[in-house]
Motif scaffolding. Structure first.
Motif: not given
Length: 300
Positions: A225-236, A247-253, A255-262
Motif C-alpha cells: 500500500f505504501t508503494l502503490s500510494l507513492i506510485n499513484g501520486l507520481k503517475v506520469f 480531454p481538456g484537463f480531465t486526466s491531468e494529475t 505530476v503532469y501539471l508540474l510537467y506542463k507548466v514547467g
C-alpha cells in the motif's frame, strides 16, 4: 604505546570508511540535496527555466496554487487515481498470489506470466493500451461489435466519463504483478503448522484466511500500500502517452501539471512550487498510512 597504536589504526580506518562513502555521498549531494534546496528557492521566483532573469516573487506561486481551479482539478484526479490503483492493484495482486501459491503444476510459469506486465515500460504499455482503446479499431470495441453489443462501444480515452477509469485499468494491469510477488513471498513464509492447528480446531477456509493468513501477511500490506500510494501520486508515463492530460484537463494529475507548466508553458517557478507541494503531500499521506497499517501488523 599500545593505546597510540590502536588510536592510529582507528584513524586510518575512519579515513578508509570515508573513502568508501565519499563517491555515493558526493552523488547524493549533487543530485538530491542540491536540487532539492535549489527547488525551494526557485519556487519563490518567476522563471522560465532558461533565461538568466530570475525574479523573486515571494509566495505568489503558492497563492496561485491554492486558488487555482486547475490545481484543484489535478489534485482531485491524482487522489482518484491513487485510491483506485491502491485498492485494485492490491486486491488483484493478493488474488494472484493466492492462486499461484496453491497451484502445483507450472507454478513458475504462472508467476512469470503475471509478472510480465511489470517488465514493460510505462511508455510502451501506454502505447499498447492506447491502440486497444481506439474507438475505430481497438480490441475492446471490436469484441463488443462481434458479440452484438455495438451500443456499448465507447471512446474510452476521449469520453470524460471513462478517461480516468481507462488509465487506472492500465496502471493496475501493469503494477499488480509486482505486488503479487511480495504477497507471494509473505504467504510462503507462513508456517504450515499454524494453518494445520487452525484446521484441527475446526476453522474453515474463510476463517483461516481472515483470522490467520491476513494478519500474518499484514507486513506485505504495509509495503504494497505504501508503494502503490507513492506510485499513484507520481503517475506520469501513461498519461503522457495516452491522453496528454486530456480531454481538456480531465486526466491531468499533479505530476503532469508540474510537467506542463514547467516545460511546455515555461513557468519553472510555478512548476517547482507544485513539485514541493506534491512532495509534502506524499510525506504526509505516507506517514499517516504507515502509522495506520503498522499498528495492525502481527508478529509471530
Amino acid at each position: 604505546m599500545a593505546d597510540n597504536a590502536i588510536s592510529g589504526r582507528r584513524r586510518r580506518l575512519d579515513i578508509s570508511y570515508w573513502g568508501f562513502i565519499a563517491p555515493a555521498l558526493v552523488l547524493y549531494l549533487l543530485f538530491i540535496v542540491v536540487p532539492t534546496l535549489s527547488s525551494v528557492y526557485y519556487s519563490f521566483t518567476s522563471w522560465d527555466g532558461i533565461s538568466p532573469n530570475i525574479r523573486f516573487i515571494g509566495l505568489a506561486n503558492y497563492k496561485e496554487i491554492f486558488t487555482s481551479s486547475r490545481f484543484g482539478n489535478a489534485l482531485k484526479n491524482t487522489i482518484v487515481l491513487t485510491v483506485f490503483i491502491s485498492v485494485f492493484e492490491n486486491v488483484i495482486a493478493l488474488l494472484l498470489a493466492l492462486l499461484v501459491d496453491r497451484v502445483f503444476i507450472a507454478k513458475n510459469f504462472f508467476r512469470s506470466l503475471f509478472y510480465i506486465p511489470v517488465l514493460i515500460s510505462g511508455i510502451v504499455s501506454g502505447f499498447i493500451w492506447k491502440v486497444m482503446y481506439n474507438y475505430n479499431f481497438g480490441v475492446f470495441n471490436s469484441i463488443l461489435e462481434k458479440i452484438g453489443l455495438e451500443s456499448l462501444c465507447q471512446d474510452w480515452l476521449g469520453d470524460t466519463r471513462f478517461t480516468l477509469l481507462a488509465i487506472g485499468v492500465v496502471l493496475v494491469w501493469k503494477g499488480a504483478g509486482y505486488y503479487m510477488v511480495i504477497y507471494l513471498a509473505s504467504l510462503q513464509s507462513i508456517s504450515s503448522d499454524v494453518l494445520e492447528a487452525a484446521e484441527i480446531d475446526g476453522a474453515n477456509a474463510f476463517q483461516k484466511f481472515f483470522r490467520i493468513t491476513m494478519p500474518l501477511i499484514s507486513g506485505a500490506f504495509t509495503i504494497n500500500f505504501t508503494l502503490s500510494l507513492i506510485n499513484g501520486l507520481k503517475v506520469f508515463d501513461q498519461i503522457n502517452v495516452m491522453t496528454d492530460g486530456g480531454p481538456g484537463f480531465t486526466s491531468e494529475t499533479l505530476v503532469y501539471l508540474l510537467y506542463k507548466v514547467g516545460f511546455n508553458e515555461g513557468r519553472q517557478g510555478f512548476g517547482t512550487a507544485v513539485g514541493l507541494v506534491l512532495l509534502f503531500l506524499i510525506i504526509i499521506l505516507n506517514s499517516v498510512q504507515q502509522k495506520f497499517l503498522k499498528s495492525r501488523e502481527v508478529q509471530l
